[in-house]
Design a protein around this motif. Structure first.
Motif, short mmCIF file in Angstrom:
data_model
loop_
_atom_site.label_atom_id
_atom_site.label_comp_id
_atom_site.label_asym_id
_atom_site.label_seq_id
_atom_site.Cartn_x
_atom_site.Cartn_y
_atom_site.Cartn_z
N PHE A 171 -26.26 19.45 45.33
CA PHE A 171 -25.73 18.29 46.05
C PHE A 171 -25.33 18.72 47.46
N VAL A 172 -25.57 17.85 48.42
CA VAL A 172 -25.14 18.07 49.79
C VAL A 172 -24.04 17.06 50.09
N VAL A 173 -22.90 17.55 50.52
CA VAL A 173 -21.73 16.72 50.80
C VAL A 173 -21.29 16.99 52.23
N THR A 174 -20.91 15.93 52.94
CA THR A 174 -20.43 16.09 54.31
C THR A 174 -19.01 15.58 54.43
N GLY A 175 -18.34 16.02 55.48
CA GLY A 175 -16.99 15.57 55.75
C GLY A 175 -16.58 15.93 57.16
N THR A 176 -15.36 15.59 57.50
CA THR A 176 -14.83 15.91 58.82
C THR A 176 -13.46 16.58 58.66
N GLY A 177 -13.04 17.20 59.73
CA GLY A 177 -11.74 17.84 59.70
C GLY A 177 -11.16 17.97 61.09
N THR A 178 -9.91 18.35 61.12
CA THR A 178 -9.24 18.65 62.37
C THR A 178 -8.37 19.88 62.13
N HIS A 179 -8.25 20.72 63.15
CA HIS A 179 -7.44 21.92 62.98
C HIS A 179 -6.70 22.26 64.26
N ALA A 180 -5.67 23.04 64.11
CA ALA A 180 -4.89 23.55 65.23
C ALA A 180 -4.34 24.90 64.82
N GLY A 181 -4.16 25.75 65.80
CA GLY A 181 -3.65 27.08 65.50
C GLY A 181 -2.54 27.49 66.43
N GLU A 182 -1.70 28.38 65.91
CA GLU A 182 -0.66 29.01 66.73
C GLU A 182 -1.10 30.46 66.91
N SER A 183 -1.54 30.79 68.12
CA SER A 183 -2.06 32.13 68.32
C SER A 183 -0.99 33.14 68.72
#
Length: 191
Positions: A58-70
Motif C-alpha cells: 500500500f502507498v499512503v501519503t500525508g503532510t506534516g509540519t515541524h520546528a526545531g530548537e537548535s
C-alpha cells in the motif's frame, strides 16, 4: 484501554551537528527511516512537508509540519512535529511527536516519543493493537540503522537487512524529561 505512546532511544557515536543534519534533511531522513519512502518539503511553506509511506504493497501519503530548537541551555536540541493523512488507506489519521538530542560522553543520546489517532472506528482501534507494536519496532530498527550509518559510514541501503536491530534501542522512557514532549510542540500548528 489507553494506548501507550511510542518511545525509542539510542546513543549514537557522532557529534550533535552531524546527527541534526541526518535527521533534519528530508533526503537523508528518508534514506534511513523504514517508515518513509519519500519526504518532500512543500515549496513556499517553511517547516511543512509531504510524506509517502509504502507498507505491505500500500502507498499512503500525508503532510506534516515541524520546528526545531537548535540551541538549548543544556547543550541539546529538540525537534517537534505534527502529521496527518487524509488518505483513506492510512490507519493513522493524525499525530504528533518529538526528537530530543542530548550530548553524552562519546556521542549523542537520540530519543523520540510520538502518538497518533486512528481512523476506521472500532476496526481501526483493533488494527492498531497489531500495528502499534510493529510501528514501534520499525522506529527502533530505523534508529539503529541510522546509528550504523553514522558510526560505520556504510550507506543504509547497503546494510544487510539483519544488521540493524530494534533490540539495541531502549523502548520505554527513563524517569524525567525524556518521555515528556517539549514545549515547542504546544506552539506548532496542525499538519
Amino acid at each position: 484501554m489507553k494506548r501507550r505512546a511510542l518511545y525509542v532511544e539510542t546513543v549514537i557515536r557522532t557529534d550533535l551537528e552531524t546527527l541534526w543534519r541526518y535527521t533534519q534533511d528530508p533526503r537523508l531522513h528518508a534514506r534511513w527511516d523504514l517508515r518513509f519512502a519519500r519526504i518532500e518539503p512543500i515549496a513556499g511553506s517553511p517547516g511543512r512537508f509531504r510524506y509517502t509511506t509504502e507498507f505491505l504493497g500500500f502507498v499512503v501519503t500525508g503532510t506534516g509540519t515541524h520546528a526545531g530548537e537548535s540551541t538549548r541551555p543544556d547543550g541539546g536540541r529538540t525537534s517537534a512535529l505534527r502529521f496527518a493523512s487524509a488518505d483513506p488507506m492510512s490507519l493513522i489519521k493524525s499525530g504528533s511527536g518529538y526528537w530530543r538530542y542530548t550530548p553524552v560522553d562519546g556521542g549523542v543520546r537520540f530519543v523520540t516519543g510520538f502518538d497518533y489517532t486512528t481512523r476506521w472506528g472500532v476496526f481501526g482501534r483493533f488494527a492498531d493493537l497489531l500495528f502499534r507494536p510493529l510501528f514501534g519496532w520499525m522506529t527502533a530498527w530505523s534508529f539503529d540503522r541510522l546509528r550504523l550509518w553514522l558510526e560505520t559510514g556504510g550507506p543504509p541501503e547497503e546494510l544487510p537487512l539483519l544488521s540493524p536491530s530494534a533490540g539495541r534501542c531502549r523502548r520505554s522512557p527513563r524517569p524525567g524529561k525524556d518521555g515528556v514532549a517539549p514545549r515547542i510542540l504546544d506552539t506548532l500548528e496542525q499538519a
